[in-house]
Design a protein around this motif. Structure first.
Motif, PDB file in Angstrom:
ATOM      1  N   ALA A  17      35.826 -20.998  -8.188  1.00 42.96           N
ATOM      2  CA  ALA A  17      34.428 -20.900  -8.633  1.00 42.96           C
ATOM      3  C   ALA A  17      33.994 -22.205  -9.291  1.00 42.96           C
ATOM      4  O   ALA A  17      32.871 -22.678  -9.091  1.00 42.96           O
ATOM      5  N   TRP A  18      34.882 -22.815 -10.076  1.00 42.41           N
ATOM      6  CA  TRP A  18      34.598 -24.099 -10.712  1.00 42.41           C
ATOM      7  C   TRP A  18      34.360 -25.179  -9.657  1.00 42.41           C
ATOM      8  O   TRP A  18      33.542 -26.076  -9.838  1.00 42.41           O
TER       9      TRP A  18
ATOM     10  N   ASN B  16      28.083 -22.462  -3.354  1.00 43.12           N
ATOM     11  CA  ASN B  16      27.706 -21.939  -4.666  1.00 43.12           C
ATOM     12  C   ASN B  16      27.657 -23.055  -5.694  1.00 43.12           C
ATOM     13  O   ASN B  16      28.344 -24.054  -5.571  1.00 43.12           O
ATOM     14  N   ARG B  17      26.874 -22.817  -6.741  1.00 49.48           N
ATOM     15  CA  ARG B  17      26.891 -23.750  -7.868  1.00 49.48           C
ATOM     16  C   ARG B  17      28.237 -23.620  -8.571  1.00 49.48           C
ATOM     17  O   ARG B  17      28.816 -22.555  -8.618  1.00 49.48           O
TER      18      ARG B  17
ATOM     19  N   ILE C  40      36.881 -19.491   5.597  1.00 48.04           N
ATOM     20  CA  ILE C  40      37.503 -19.287   4.290  1.00 48.04           C
ATOM     21  C   ILE C  40      36.619 -19.825   3.166  1.00 48.04           C
ATOM     22  O   ILE C  40      36.356 -19.133   2.190  1.00 48.04           O
ATOM     23  N   LEU C  41      36.125 -21.053   3.311  1.00 52.55           N
ATOM     24  CA  LEU C  41      35.292 -21.648   2.263  1.00 52.55           C
ATOM     25  C   LEU C  41      33.809 -21.319   2.434  1.00 52.55           C
ATOM     26  O   LEU C  41      33.001 -21.661   1.576  1.00 52.55           O
ATOM     27  N   LEU C  42      33.461 -20.676   3.543  1.00 51.63           N
ATOM     28  CA  LEU C  42      32.097 -20.199   3.799  1.00 51.63           C
ATOM     29  C   LEU C  42      31.055 -21.310   3.714  1.00 51.63           C
ATOM     30  O   LEU C  42      30.004 -21.169   3.105  1.00 51.63           O
ATOM     31  N   THR C  43      31.364 -22.434   4.345  1.00 50.60           N
ATOM     32  CA  THR C  43      30.490 -23.596   4.355  1.00 50.60           C
ATOM     33  C   THR C  43      30.284 -24.037   5.807  1.00 50.60           C
ATOM     34  O   THR C  43      31.252 -24.101   6.555  1.00 50.60           O
TER      35      THR C  43
END
Length: 176
Positions: free
Chosen positions: A49-50, A19-20, A118-121
């Motif tokens: 999110a940051w 995500n951005r 967990i980090l979805l990457t």
């Protein structure tokens, strides 16, 4: 030249957050909660999110529980007076989340689970190999907590005006 461009493009997308980055969290509130030993869910979600990550509810809660567990320790809580100090505690909590077998270290399989689930990457094998080679300083075949701290600080701290760089990009090491 096209091979170099392709390699550069692959490196630019390795383990980058999906995500951005969101605007910075309200650090004053985050640090106030941390100094009281009780970070709240919205604070932690805003920090992730940051950093460019949106964790699932269960994973966010697990990370929050581990973070607050660390902050219950008086010396750790007293030391959280800056964003950098808070992030050190967060890396310790993420380490505990990743260490699924509670062995005190993160195996290759646990690293892949952390990044992909967990980090979805995406976490291809060549990236795992590169991370292990670069951050397994003692050559033990696993990532210990101190090594993970270096990995996390190099990975997640980015210049304010840019999106996160690759996980192991040597030019993105904020800790140096």
């Amino acid at each position: 030249a096209s091979v170099d461009a392709a390699a550069t493009q692959r490196a630019a997308t390795m383990l980058s957050p999906p995500n951005r980055r969101a605007p910075p969290p309200k650090w004053t509130a985050v640090l106030a909660h941390a100094m009281r030993g009780r970070v709240v869910r919205d604070d932690l979600a805003a920090v992730f999110a940051w950093l460019g990550f949106k964790l699932g509810e269960g994973d966010l809660q697990f990370a929050l529980d581990k973070l607050n567990e660390i902050l219950r320790d008086g010396p750790a809580r007293a030391a959280v007076t800056s964003m950098e100090a808070f992030l050190k505690c967060l890396w310790a909590a993420v380490f505990r989340v990743a260490d699924t077998d509670a062995s005190g270290c993160i195996s290759r399989m646990e690293l892949v689970h952390l990044v992909e689930v967990i980090l979805l990457t995406p976490c291809p094998e060549d990236v795992v190999e590169r991370v292990m080679r670069e951050y397994d300083a003692d050559g033990s075949g696993v990532i210990e907590e101190e090594e993970f701290g270096l990995l996390a600080s190099a990975t997640f701290i980015v210049p304010e005006a840019t999106h996160k760089a690759p996980l192991v990009d040597a030019s993105d090491r904020a800790w140096r």
